[in-house]
Design a protein around this motif. Structure first.
Motif, PDB file in Angstrom:
ATOM      1  N   UNK A  33       1.376  -4.558   8.958  1.00 23.02           N
ATOM      2  CA  UNK A  33       1.492  -3.702   7.775  1.00 23.02           C
ATOM      3  C   UNK A  33       0.709  -4.218   6.576  1.00 23.02           C
ATOM      4  N   UNK A  34       0.159  -5.389   6.686  1.00 22.97           N
ATOM      5  CA  UNK A  34      -0.476  -6.033   5.540  1.00 22.97           C
ATOM      6  C   UNK A  34      -1.689  -5.267   5.037  1.00 22.97           C
ATOM      7  N   UNK A  35      -1.817  -5.268   3.726  1.00 12.79           N
ATOM      8  CA  UNK A  35      -3.020  -4.748   3.096  1.00 12.79           C
ATOM      9  C   UNK A  35      -3.343  -5.672   1.924  1.00 12.79           C
ATOM     10  N   UNK A  36      -4.609  -5.757   1.626  1.00 14.79           N
ATOM     11  CA  UNK A  36      -5.021  -6.618   0.513  1.00 14.79           C
ATOM     12  C   UNK A  36      -4.568  -5.999  -0.810  1.00 14.79           C
ATOM     13  N   UNK A  37      -4.214  -6.862  -1.741  1.00  8.74           N
ATOM     14  CA  UNK A  37      -3.852  -6.437  -3.101  1.00  8.74           C
ATOM     15  C   UNK A  37      -4.860  -7.029  -4.066  1.00  8.74           C
ATOM     16  N   UNK A  38      -4.926  -6.426  -5.224  1.00  2.00           N
ATOM     17  CA  UNK A  38      -5.840  -6.922  -6.258  1.00  2.00           C
ATOM     18  C   UNK A  38      -5.079  -7.827  -7.215  1.00  2.00           C
ATOM     19  N   UNK A  39      -5.697  -8.954  -7.511  1.00  3.06           N
ATOM     20  CA  UNK A  39      -5.120  -9.952  -8.412  1.00  3.06           C
ATOM     21  C   UNK A  39      -6.138 -10.327  -9.477  1.00  3.06           C
ATOM     22  N   UNK A  40      -5.643 -10.641 -10.659  1.00  5.38           N
ATOM     23  CA  UNK A  40      -6.457 -11.301 -11.677  1.00  5.38           C
ATOM     24  C   UNK A  40      -5.881 -12.707 -11.763  1.00  5.38           C
ATOM     25  N   UNK A  41      -6.723 -13.692 -11.468  1.00  5.34           N
ATOM     26  CA  UNK A  41      -6.280 -15.081 -11.433  1.00  5.34           C
ATOM     27  C   UNK A  41      -6.993 -15.836 -12.549  1.00  5.34           C
ATOM     28  N   UNK A  42      -6.200 -16.364 -13.475  1.00  8.36           N
ATOM     29  CA  UNK A  42      -6.744 -17.095 -14.620  1.00  8.36           C
ATOM     30  C   UNK A  42      -6.466 -18.577 -14.453  1.00  8.36           C
ATOM     31  N   UNK A  43      -7.533 -19.372 -14.459  1.00  6.28           N
ATOM     32  CA  UNK A  43      -7.410 -20.828 -14.463  1.00  6.28           C
ATOM     33  C   UNK A  43      -7.320 -21.218 -15.930  1.00  6.28           C
ATOM     34  N   UNK A  44      -6.116 -21.490 -16.407  1.00  5.83           N
ATOM     35  CA  UNK A  44      -5.885 -21.749 -17.822  1.00  5.83           C
ATOM     36  C   UNK A  44      -6.458 -23.087 -18.270  1.00  5.83           C
ATOM     37  N   UNK A  45      -6.692 -24.019 -17.342  1.00  4.34           N
ATOM     38  CA  UNK A  45      -7.332 -25.298 -17.682  1.00  4.34           C
ATOM     39  C   UNK A  45      -8.792 -25.096 -18.076  1.00  4.34           C
ATOM     40  N   UNK A  46      -9.471 -24.241 -17.353  1.00  3.32           N
ATOM     41  CA  UNK A  46     -10.906 -24.047 -17.554  1.00  3.32           C
ATOM     42  C   UNK A  46     -11.243 -22.810 -18.395  1.00  3.32           C
ATOM     43  N   UNK A  47     -10.236 -21.974 -18.671  1.00  6.71           N
ATOM     44  CA  UNK A  47     -10.495 -20.739 -19.403  1.00  6.71           C
ATOM     45  C   UNK A  47     -11.285 -19.733 -18.591  1.00  6.71           C
ATOM     46  N   UNK A  48     -11.163 -19.803 -17.276  1.00  8.48           N
ATOM     47  CA  UNK A  48     -11.893 -18.888 -16.382  1.00  8.48           C
ATOM     48  C   UNK A  48     -10.920 -17.908 -15.744  1.00  8.48           C
ATOM     49  N   UNK A  49     -11.414 -16.725 -15.437  1.00 10.63           N
ATOM     50  CA  UNK A  49     -10.588 -15.794 -14.675  1.00 10.63           C
ATOM     51  C   UNK A  49     -11.440 -15.123 -13.607  1.00 10.63           C
ATOM     52  N   UNK A  50     -10.748 -14.697 -12.552  1.00  2.45           N
ATOM     53  CA  UNK A  50     -11.414 -14.065 -11.412  1.00  2.45           C
ATOM     54  C   UNK A  50     -10.596 -12.864 -10.974  1.00  2.45           C
ATOM     55  N   UNK A  51     -11.275 -11.820 -10.599  1.00  2.77           N
ATOM     56  CA  UNK A  51     -10.621 -10.663  -9.980  1.00  2.77           C
ATOM     57  C   UNK A  51     -10.814 -10.820  -8.477  1.00  2.77           C
ATOM     58  N   UNK A  52      -9.706 -10.830  -7.747  1.00  4.08           N
ATOM     59  CA  UNK A  52      -9.765 -11.073  -6.312  1.00  4.08           C
ATOM     60  C   UNK A  52      -8.935 -10.043  -5.559  1.00  4.08           C
ATOM     61  N   UNK A  53      -9.391  -9.713  -4.389  1.00  3.08           N
ATOM     62  CA  UNK A  53      -8.624  -8.909  -3.458  1.00  3.08           C
ATOM     63  C   UNK A  53      -8.180  -9.874  -2.364  1.00  3.08           C
ATOM     64  N   UNK A  54      -6.872  -9.935  -2.107  1.00  4.66           N
ATOM     65  CA  UNK A  54      -6.364 -10.921  -1.145  1.00  4.66           C
ATOM     66  C   UNK A  54      -5.114 -10.407  -0.448  1.00  4.66           C
ATOM     67  N   UNK A  55      -4.910 -10.885   0.758  1.00  2.00           N
ATOM     68  CA  UNK A  55      -3.685 -10.590   1.502  1.00  2.00           C
ATOM     69  C   UNK A  55      -2.550 -11.519   1.097  1.00  2.00           C
ATOM     70  N   UNK A  56      -2.912 -12.694   0.573  1.00  2.00           N
ATOM     71  CA  UNK A  56      -1.892 -13.676   0.241  1.00  2.00           C
ATOM     72  C   UNK A  56      -2.463 -14.684  -0.747  1.00  2.00           C
ATOM     73  N   UNK A  57      -1.625 -15.114  -1.691  1.00  2.00           N
ATOM     74  CA  UNK A  57      -2.006 -16.178  -2.620  1.00  2.00           C
ATOM     75  C   UNK A  57      -0.907 -17.234  -2.539  1.00  2.00           C
ATOM     76  N   UNK A  58      -1.304 -18.442  -2.164  1.00  2.00           N
ATOM     77  CA  UNK A  58      -0.362 -19.537  -1.955  1.00  2.00           C
ATOM     78  C   UNK A  58      -0.517 -20.563  -3.067  1.00  2.00           C
TER      79      UNK A  58
END
Length: 160
Positions: A33-58
């Motif tokens: 049943x899995x489908x990829x979801x969209x995430x915005x992941x912000x690395x607060x140490x570096x001030x960077x962010x990424x938009x990612x499509x992923x099935x899982x974030x660990x």
């Protein structure tokens, strides 16, 4: 983690069947049943962010889950950081390949996993996602802030 494993843990907690067969049954159902979801992941140490499509974030500090399943080959408990393992795509085939690689001790970084090494990260989604921590479903969230507390655990070691 959020994604496919959190879904599987939720199903497992609600189900009647226990043990490895029950776990495997719910894992296969979650993979199906899995489908990829969209995430915005912000690395607060570096001030960077990424938009990612992923099935899982660990969120991983150690190299493996409590079951021994390897997820984070570079994980170290004593470095004051954690890794965010972004599993872009997962299928029954890729899961079997990872398990075989683990069995034969040939595991290296999987090509479908991206790693972020940090002390502070924020995960955001449009729709709430299930979050599970150490086998317990915590709830559904749209914003998850993760921060390491370095040297927060004292360990006593007996000796002679």
């Amino acid at each position: 983690d959020v994604g496919i494993n959190a879904d599987m843990v939720s199903r497992f907690q609600k189900a009647q069947g226990r043990g490895w067969w029950g776990y495997a049954r719910h894992l296969i159902a979650a993979l199906w049943r899995s489908r990829a979801r969209r995430y915005v992941i912000s690395d607060l140490d570096r001030g960077e962010y990424r938009r990612k499509s992923a099935h899982m974030v660990v969120i991983a500090n150690a190299s493996s889950y409590g079951t021994g399943a390897l997820i984070n080959p570079d994980g170290r408990l004593d470095d004051g950081c954690f890794e965010l393992c972004i599993i872009k795509r997962i299928s029954l085939r890729s899961f079997v390949m990872v398990m075989l690689a683990r069995y034969f001790h040939k595991y290296d970084h999987a090509p479908n996993i991206e790693y972020i090494h940090s002390r502070r990260v924020r995960i955001q989604t449009r729709k709430p996602v299930l979050l599970q921590l150490d086998g317990e479903v915590i709830g559904r969230f749209q914003h998850i802030d993760i921060a390491v507390a370095p040297a927060a655990l004292s360990i006593l070691v007996g000796g002679s």
